[in-house]
Design a protein around this motif. Sequence first.
Motif, PDB file in Angstrom:
ATOM      1  N   PHE B 380      79.576  19.300  25.958  1.00 52.46           N
ATOM      2  CA  PHE B 380      79.392  19.502  26.612  1.00 52.46           C
ATOM      3  C   PHE B 380      78.775  17.601  26.691  1.00 52.46           C
ATOM      4  O   PHE B 380      78.117  17.197  25.826  1.00 52.46           O
ATOM      5  CB  PHE B 380      78.418  19.742  28.310  1.00 52.46           C
ATOM      6  N   ASP B 381      79.363  16.791  27.606  1.00 51.59           N
ATOM      7  CA  ASP B 381      78.465  15.206  27.657  1.00 51.59           C
ATOM      8  C   ASP B 381      78.412  14.485  28.725  1.00 51.59           C
ATOM      9  O   ASP B 381      78.572  14.945  30.004  1.00 51.59           O
ATOM     10  CB  ASP B 381      79.576  13.833  26.472  1.00 51.59           C
ATOM     11  N   ALA B 382      77.511  14.321  29.160  1.00 56.64           N
ATOM     12  CA  ALA B 382      76.695  13.652  30.494  1.00 56.64           C
ATOM     13  C   ALA B 382      77.728  13.228  31.263  1.00 56.64           C
ATOM     14  O   ALA B 382      77.701  13.600  32.299  1.00 56.64           O
ATOM     15  CB  ALA B 382      75.231  13.563  30.161  1.00 56.64           C
ATOM     16  N   GLY B 383      78.613  11.960  30.087  1.00 55.66           N
ATOM     17  CA  GLY B 383      80.046  11.134  31.348  1.00 55.66           C
ATOM     18  C   GLY B 383      80.116  11.714  31.811  1.00 55.66           C
ATOM     19  O   GLY B 383      80.577  12.382  33.056  1.00 55.66           O
ATOM     20  N   SER B 384      81.091  13.512  31.565  1.00 56.88           N
ATOM     21  CA  SER B 384      81.982  13.750  32.142  1.00 56.88           C
ATOM     22  C   SER B 384      81.486  14.677  32.958  1.00 56.88           C
ATOM     23  O   SER B 384      81.877  14.776  34.138  1.00 56.88           O
ATOM     24  CB  SER B 384      83.169  14.047  30.960  1.00 56.88           C
ATOM     25  N   LEU B 385      80.041  15.523  32.885  1.00 56.35           N
ATOM     26  CA  LEU B 385      80.180  16.277  33.989  1.00 56.35           C
ATOM     27  C   LEU B 385      79.284  15.179  34.860  1.00 56.35           C
ATOM     28  O   LEU B 385      79.660  15.765  35.952  1.00 56.35           O
ATOM     29  CB  LEU B 385      78.576  16.967  33.027  1.00 56.35           C
ATOM     30  N   THR B 386      78.495  14.494  34.934  1.00 55.05           N
ATOM     31  CA  THR B 386      78.555  12.766  36.146  1.00 55.05           C
ATOM     32  C   THR B 386      79.697  13.052  36.573  1.00 55.05           C
ATOM     33  O   THR B 386      79.129  12.855  38.224  1.00 55.05           O
ATOM     34  CB  THR B 386      77.701  11.585  35.107  1.00 55.05           C
ATOM     35  N   VAL B 387      81.039  13.270  35.768  1.00 58.38           N
ATOM     36  CA  VAL B 387      82.212  12.539  36.460  1.00 58.38           C
ATOM     37  C   VAL B 387      82.407  13.695  37.818  1.00 58.38           C
ATOM     38  O   VAL B 387      83.026  13.943  38.812  1.00 58.38           O
ATOM     39  CB  VAL B 387      83.258  12.050  35.811  1.00 58.38           C
ATOM     40  N   ILE B 388      82.289  14.722  37.519  1.00 57.11           N
ATOM     41  CA  ILE B 388      83.388  16.551  37.831  1.00 57.11           C
ATOM     42  C   ILE B 388      81.877  16.249  39.213  1.00 57.11           C
ATOM     43  O   ILE B 388      82.390  16.778  40.094  1.00 57.11           O
ATOM     44  CB  ILE B 388      82.541  17.141  37.179  1.00 57.11           C
ATOM     45  N   VAL B 389      80.365  16.111  38.685  1.00 58.72           N
ATOM     46  CA  VAL B 389      79.402  16.163  40.140  1.00 58.72           C
ATOM     47  C   VAL B 389      79.552  15.038  41.452  1.00 58.72           C
ATOM     48  O   VAL B 389      80.276  15.625  42.558  1.00 58.72           O
ATOM     49  CB  VAL B 389      78.103  15.817  39.856  1.00 58.72           C
ATOM     50  N   ILE B 390      80.423  13.997  40.531  1.00 60.52           N
ATOM     51  CA  ILE B 390      80.917  13.345  41.924  1.00 60.52           C
ATOM     52  C   ILE B 390      81.876  13.167  42.122  1.00 60.52           C
ATOM     53  O   ILE B 390      82.070  12.722  43.598  1.00 60.52           O
ATOM     54  CB  ILE B 390      80.896  11.715  41.319  1.00 60.52           C
ATOM     55  N   GLY B 391      82.698  12.953  41.295  1.00 62.51           N
ATOM     56  CA  GLY B 391      84.149  13.747  42.580  1.00 62.51           C
ATOM     57  C   GLY B 391      84.124  15.405  43.214  1.00 62.51           C
ATOM     58  O   GLY B 391      85.103  15.060  44.174  1.00 62.51           O
ATOM     59  N   VAL B 392      84.030  16.667  42.685  1.00 59.07           N
ATOM     60  CA  VAL B 392      83.629  17.390  43.422  1.00 59.07           C
ATOM     61  C   VAL B 392      83.614  17.154  45.118  1.00 59.07           C
ATOM     62  O   VAL B 392      83.512  17.673  46.859  1.00 59.07           O
ATOM     63  CB  VAL B 392      83.199  18.343  43.330  1.00 59.07           C
TER      64      VAL B 392
END
Lengths: 232, 420
Positions: B380-392
């Motif tokens: 897991f990398d912080a970038g894609s996790l952030t994208v998921i949170v923002i996207g959802v």
Amino acid sequence: MTETVLSVRDIQKSYGSGSGRFRALKGVSLNLVEGESLAIVGKSGSGKSTLLHLMGLLDIPDEGEILYRGKSLSALTSRAADTLRNQEFGFVFQSFHLDPHSTVAENVSMPLVIGGVKKDRRRRVIEVLDRLGLADRADERTSVLSGGQKQRVAIARAVIAKPRILFADEPTGALDSTNGETVSQLLFDLNKQEGITLVMVTHSPELASTCVRQVVISDGLLLSTSGEGAAR
Amino acid sequence: MRTIDLLQFSLKSAFRRRGRAILSIVAIVIGAFTFTITSGLGNGINSYIDAQTSAIGAENTVSVTATSSMALLSERFEKYDPDLVSAVAGTGAGILSQSDINTIKSTLASGDRLITSVQTNPQYIHAPNGEKYRFIYNGFWPGKKVNLVAGTQLDDKNSAAQLVVPAYAVKPLGFADATSAIGQTVFVGVLGVDGQVRDIEAEIVGVQQRALIGGNLPFGNEAFDALLQDYSGKGAGGAKWYPYVLVVTDDVERVVNDMRDKGLSAATAAQMVGDSRTIVTGILLVLNLLAAIAIAAAMFGIVNTLLMSIQERTRQLGLFRALGMPRRTVFTSIALEAVVLGLIGSLIAVALAVGVGLLLGPLALEAAALDLPGLALFQFDAGSLTVIVIGVTLAATAAAVIPAVRAARLLPMDALREEL
């Protein structure tokens, strides 16, 4: 103090459409003088509540014009009307319209919260509640209060933002006689001591007669004006 | 209305019906969890493939072979080349002759380097006085990097022959462990065309970690490769044939195209692992599609929740309008409710997915008996996790638009009159 605060000119309002269309107001004109108390009386379905709602900018007339301090309100943006309701008008309803999930203080402070007031909210709420004899109930939920107490909370909410006009729609309609007396007394105190213009809809002759002026609405038309202020 | 008051108000409204709010959040969690797990899986597997790709060869190396005569879909005959008369028959892949090499040379730009490898015949490997094992050579790739458990990378500038051996070779060769194998001398026997076997003396400089794609076989440096070719060709006379040649270039694409124009087949290291990447990408696409369906379902859940909530609160909203709350504020407060639900849901999902991935990833590999050092199933990398949170959260907000518009349209009086 004989300045006209609110003028209603030939306003009409209908509900529904087609054969179910109901003409609630068929052209009513009225002047409201600063500091007076006006009772709008009439049978149920006569259009008296509709008139009050239109005067309070809670609804939009189909025809006619409403002027606040000489300015036409039909030209007003929705946002400006919102501000006017928030700062200049206060409302008291027959069925209180309190939020049972919130405390007394939260209900009363709502106009200040909506108006974006940040300073002294709590102090002002307690001050008003104190005046209405409810300061000790400030942090209780409104659902535990009696009818009379609920209406006093509603009055507190109506006057917290120091409005110039107080609109009351059957304020004692849901109360017993003792509580009704207390509530109407409070309303007239506010009218006399603070100079808040009071407009109330009622079908109680006693309450109406306490007002300086009475207008009778029947079948969507203004029937007669009486009382001390009738000459105006 | 002040922002802090609005936030507080929306938070309170969102949890007015706690059960319903929690169910909406659960729906969001399911979708966001799937997204996070899929993304973690993609990251984990792709970074493993990347590591393996670098084990196959440098990025700027192109491997050139003759088009295989054995290819199932061959569309032409290959001309017979007398130079290939002594080439080992049945090797499968097409073999390059000297004229092919000349053709290749003619296409190269200045700066390109051609590395030819003749057919080699290494036979065995052994430590001094140790047992002989069959030696299968992984070849020579300029600039190659392998994942080492001990030692250093091969040095092509060193004139001494060097080897990197796989981890499984350490014990049979007679060394206690990988570290003690470093610096030891081993011998590789090479069969010449003349039938003689000659030994190359080579130093073990590194021990390679077990690899899935890069090949689990010994690699040699340039000096080792030169000796291997030399010894294999002993007695061959003038004729030379090449199973493949390597071109080191700054413009990989040009070389690949040039080679293909000449009827040769060319492949980069990346292309060689391309297939596995395509499969992984395909699987991840399907998983992401499932996650998207889950999110779409959650969005309808939010629409439903908010519409019900507005229906219930019609009188309250009407009162707020009566007390002077602008339409825009009503809209924002409803949208914020969705933001609250989306944010809580996606944060829970991300935390849950990261926890599950990090805990269960190693267990899953163990259960599947996949002994692949360097492979973390979930990464897991912080970038894609952030994208998921923002996207959802954005998806949740988008779902709130219709209910919020409906709420903002309420006339104060219509709402207050509502009998509920």
